[in-house]
Write a protein that holds these residues in place. Structure first.
Motif, mmCIF file in Angstrom:
data_model
loop_
_atom_site.group_PDB
_atom_site.id
_atom_site.type_symbol
_atom_site.label_atom_id
_atom_site.label_comp_id
_atom_site.label_asym_id
_atom_site.label_seq_id
_atom_site.Cartn_x
_atom_site.Cartn_y
_atom_site.Cartn_z
ATOM 1 N N PHE A 106 24.436 -9.673 16.754
ATOM 2 C CA PHE A 106 23.429 -9.398 17.791
ATOM 3 C C PHE A 106 22.487 -8.327 17.250
ATOM 4 C CE2 PHE A 106 25.638 -12.120 20.359
ATOM 5 C CZ PHE A 106 25.281 -12.092 21.694
ATOM 6 N N ASP A 107 21.344 -8.748 16.746
ATOM 7 C CA ASP A 107 20.534 -7.823 15.979
ATOM 8 C C ASP A 107 19.056 -8.203 16.078
ATOM 9 O OD1 ASP A 107 19.669 -5.942 14.153
ATOM 10 O OD2 ASP A 107 20.345 -7.068 12.383
ATOM 11 N N PRO A 108 18.440 -8.078 17.261
ATOM 12 C CA PRO A 108 17.036 -8.487 17.383
ATOM 13 C C PRO A 108 16.103 -7.640 16.534
ATOM 14 C CG PRO A 108 17.756 -7.311 19.358
ATOM 15 C CD PRO A 108 18.982 -7.577 18.528
ATOM 16 N N PHE A 109 16.567 -6.455 16.150
ATOM 17 C CA PHE A 109 15.726 -5.590 15.324
ATOM 18 C C PHE A 109 15.951 -5.821 13.825
ATOM 19 C CE2 PHE A 109 16.604 -3.450 19.362
ATOM 20 C CZ PHE A 109 15.319 -3.248 19.818
ATOM 21 N N LEU A 110 16.832 -6.747 13.506
ATOM 22 C CA LEU A 110 17.174 -7.036 12.104
ATOM 23 C C LEU A 110 17.444 -5.751 11.324
ATOM 24 C CD1 LEU A 110 14.808 -10.013 11.164
ATOM 25 C CD2 LEU A 110 17.160 -10.067 12.000
ATOM 26 N N ARG A 111 18.276 -4.908 11.925
ATOM 27 C CA ARG A 111 18.632 -3.645 11.276
ATOM 28 C C ARG A 111 19.617 -3.859 10.146
ATOM 29 N NH1 ARG A 111 21.534 -0.067 14.068
ATOM 30 N NH2 ARG A 111 22.302 -1.525 15.639
#
Lengths: 518, 129
Positions: A106-111
């Protein structure tokens, strides 16, 4: 030129799904063949029964308490020790193709680099990540930013909607049912078999191997996302196993009262989850109530799971054929295992959670040493019955590569037979669980030793720290009789529990933080 | 979820950054850009996801910034950034988030924690353990 290593993992696969382990649903001739020529382990346990901690143990060679990834959603630091980096520094070419999951999805910021990489290629920043020079990732369907999803979007956009939607509109694990029985996480998937993720992983592993010079040493982790739910194999293959003909698992008492009596003798979170009154972790659909599971649903889930296992076996066969074509057949060690098991109907439950029983802890593990190593006194075919753990894989890879395992690895190179296991002290294996999610925390410490599995509970939302489980694996192989409170067992229990606490690994100095649900 | 970081700088140094809605992409890793129009801010995440937000509070006296993510996926959301003056030349930056579904609080909160951890480097100050 040394021994090459093909490390094959699946996700969430039970011990008894392989024919060589007594499974009756799946035909697994490739893995069975490796077992016949190599070492088959009858008591291989994970150090955690969920993905991220278990995979972190595989790559670090450390227990979760030490590497710090205590539950899904806690990212493994990029500078964590890695056996793959050890191999890379020793001159091995290295790759991971398939499911990684050392970092949250779960990583919408593509961290997290695992998620961000697919937009840039397959070579991580700086030339490697955790020692992997090549990362080509996939998960359980078409969602997310991973390489397989991007490949589908580009080449087969029509297939995107064919997969089961793994999370619902509330971003919870989806409970929607399908198939013939309405079982949760089951869906009719019309996708063409050749573009299903199992075959894609094999195709991409072959492509990477084809990029390697014949005289190079390599470590390839081929990581299949199946047979983890959703159970949505290509519909063209589902007819391999008719769910109506599937016998109910031995661990599933058909009589409801008997089933519930077994659960009631376990610590209370078992029954609470079964009744749908407590959700302790993210790994199962939060709004699915296990008590609603029907016998036909158990059959259908097991049938579809078996189909997925067969597809993996066949995909592995294709890769091994390519390895042989490249002339490497005599020099490749093949290790096959999974990260943890699946309840798959046992006790009337599906999925996974803080339930330390064989369904989740007893794993398939096969090591077929390079045939050329036998000339030099390598392992002969054997079955190892003594306990080993996934924590032992990293030092095993080092040994195969002729490298002394670093001190930070906590396991030992896998034994090649029971005599070797006895000599080198393989007498127990540890598993742990820690989850803290939305105000519910559960903490278990488990040890398998001799014929016993003992689990001690630490204080948490549902437990005061006095609870426990004790099973006799010989007299009660299905772990249906909890003997924790049996007065006759008290001296043994005390001895086991003392050993359990004495054996706990060193804790990581700085606690890691939960950063996503999974 | 709630995260905090203790910075070796006066509160105004931190507030000038975290209290300026248009400066978010500078210090929040994974946000490529944002557009501020009136009391709305639309961020673009690195994954290409546009996320409109309602700016609820920008209080320079209190050093409090509050916003609400305004997409259907969130039934409810409220994030608050407070910069506390510790009156010794240092400050405490606190990020808290409530969301429904709660899963989203983990996702936003995890990213916020990473953003806070990036602040010392971005501001050129040290974190006080």
């Amino acid at each position: 030129m040394g021994r090459k290593i093909l490390f094959v993992t699946t996700d969430q696969q039970r011990f008894d799904t392989l024919a060589c382990n007594g499974g009756i649903l799946s035909r697994t001739p490739v893995i069975d063949g490796l077992a016949a020529d190599g070492v088959r382990y009858e008591r291989a346990h994970p150090q955690s029964v969920v993905c991220m901690p278990s995979r972190s143990t595989i790559v670090t060679g450390q227990h979760p308490t030490t590497h710090g990834v205590f539950m899904n959603g806690v990212p493994l630091p990029g500078d964590a020790p890695s056996v793959v980096e050890v191999l890379r520094l020793a001159g091995y070419r290295t790759a991971l193709v398939g499911k990684a999951h050392f970092e949250p999805y779960f990583d919408p910021f593509l961290r997290f680099e695992e998620n961000a990489l697919s937009a840039e290629g397959t070579t991580p920043h700086g030339g490697h990540r955790r020692g992997f020079e090549h990362l080509e990732t996939a998960a359980h369907g078409a969602m997310g930013p991973l390489h397989y999803s991007q490949w589908l979007i580009k080449n087969h956009p029509e297939a995107l909607g064919m997969y089961y939607r793994t999370v619902d509109d509330n971003l919870q694990v989806n409970s929607e049912g399908g198939g013939d029985t309405g079982a949760p996480q089951v869906k009719v998937n019309p996708i063409e078999r050749g573009i299903y993720h199992t075959d894609w992983v094999a195709d991409r592993a072959i492509a990477w191997l084809d990029s390697i010079d014949a005289d190079e040493d390599w470590f390839c982790w081929m990581s299949f996302p199946d047979p983890h739910h959703p159970w949505d194999p290509p519909e063209s293959e589902v007819g391999r196993v008719d769910w109506r003909e599937v016998p109910l698992p031995a661990g599933y008492p058909e009589d409801r009262a008997a089933r519930e009596a077994i659960i009631d003798a376990k610590p209370r979170h078992w029954r609470a989850w079964y009744d749908g009154t407590l959700v302790s972790n993210y790994e199962a659909p939060a709004d699915w109530v296990p008590a609603t599971l029907t016998t036909d649903q158990v059959r259908e889930v097991n049938a579809r799971n078996a189909v997925e296992v067969e597809l993996i076996d066949e995909a592995l066969g294709r890769v091994l054929a390519r390895v042989a074509e490249r002339g490497w057949g005599e020099d490749v060690d093949v290790v096959f295992t999974t990260d943890h098991g699946e309840l798959q109907g046992d006790f009337g439950l599906l999925f996974k959670g803080p339930y330390h029983v064989d369904a989740l802890m007893r794993l398939p593990l096969v090591w077929r040493p390079a045939p050329s190593s036998r000339v030099n006194g390598g392992a002969a075919p054997a079955v190892v019955t003594r306990p080993v753990g996934l924590v032992d894989l990293a030092p095993t890879f080092c040994t195969i590569a002729g490298i002394e395992p670093p001190e930070w690895m906590q396991g030992k190179p896998l034994p090649v037979d029971d005599g070797d296991a006895e000599t080198r002290g393989f007498d127990k294996v540890l598993t742990e669980w820690d989850s803290e999610l939305f105000g519910v925390d559960v903490h278990l410490r488990t040890m398998m030793r001799d014929r016993w599995v003992v689990t001690a509970y630490l204080p948490g939302t549902s437990h005061d720290g006095t609870e426990g489980e004790l099973y006799d694996l010989i007299d009660d192989p299905l772990q249906q009789i909890n003997r924790w409170d049996d007065p006759d067992m008290r001296p043994l229990r005390d001895d086991l529990v003392a050993d359990l606490w004495d054996s706990q690994p060193e804790a990581r100095a700085e606690r890691l933080v939960l950063e996503a649900p999974v | 979820m709630r995260f905090a970081i203790h910075l070796d700088c006066p509160p105004d140094i931190a507030w000038d950054v975290v209290g300026a809605p248009e400066r978010l992409p500078e210090w929040w890793l994974g946000i490529d850009s944002c557009v501020v129009e009136g009391n709305t801010r639309t961020i673009m995440t690195r994954s290409g996801l546009p996320m409109p937000e309602l700016l609820l509070t920008i209080d320079g006296n209190l050093r409090r910034f509050q916003y609400r993510i305004d997409v259907p996926m969130f039934a409810e959301h409220l994030s608050t950034i407070d910069v506390h003056d510790l009156h010794d030349g240092t400050c405490l930056v606190v990020y808290s988030v409530d969301a429904e579904p709660a899963v989203l609080a983990l996702v936003i909160g995890g990213a916020a924690r990473a953003a806070l951890n990036h602040l010392p480097e971005f501001l050129g100050v040290t974190e006080i353990p």
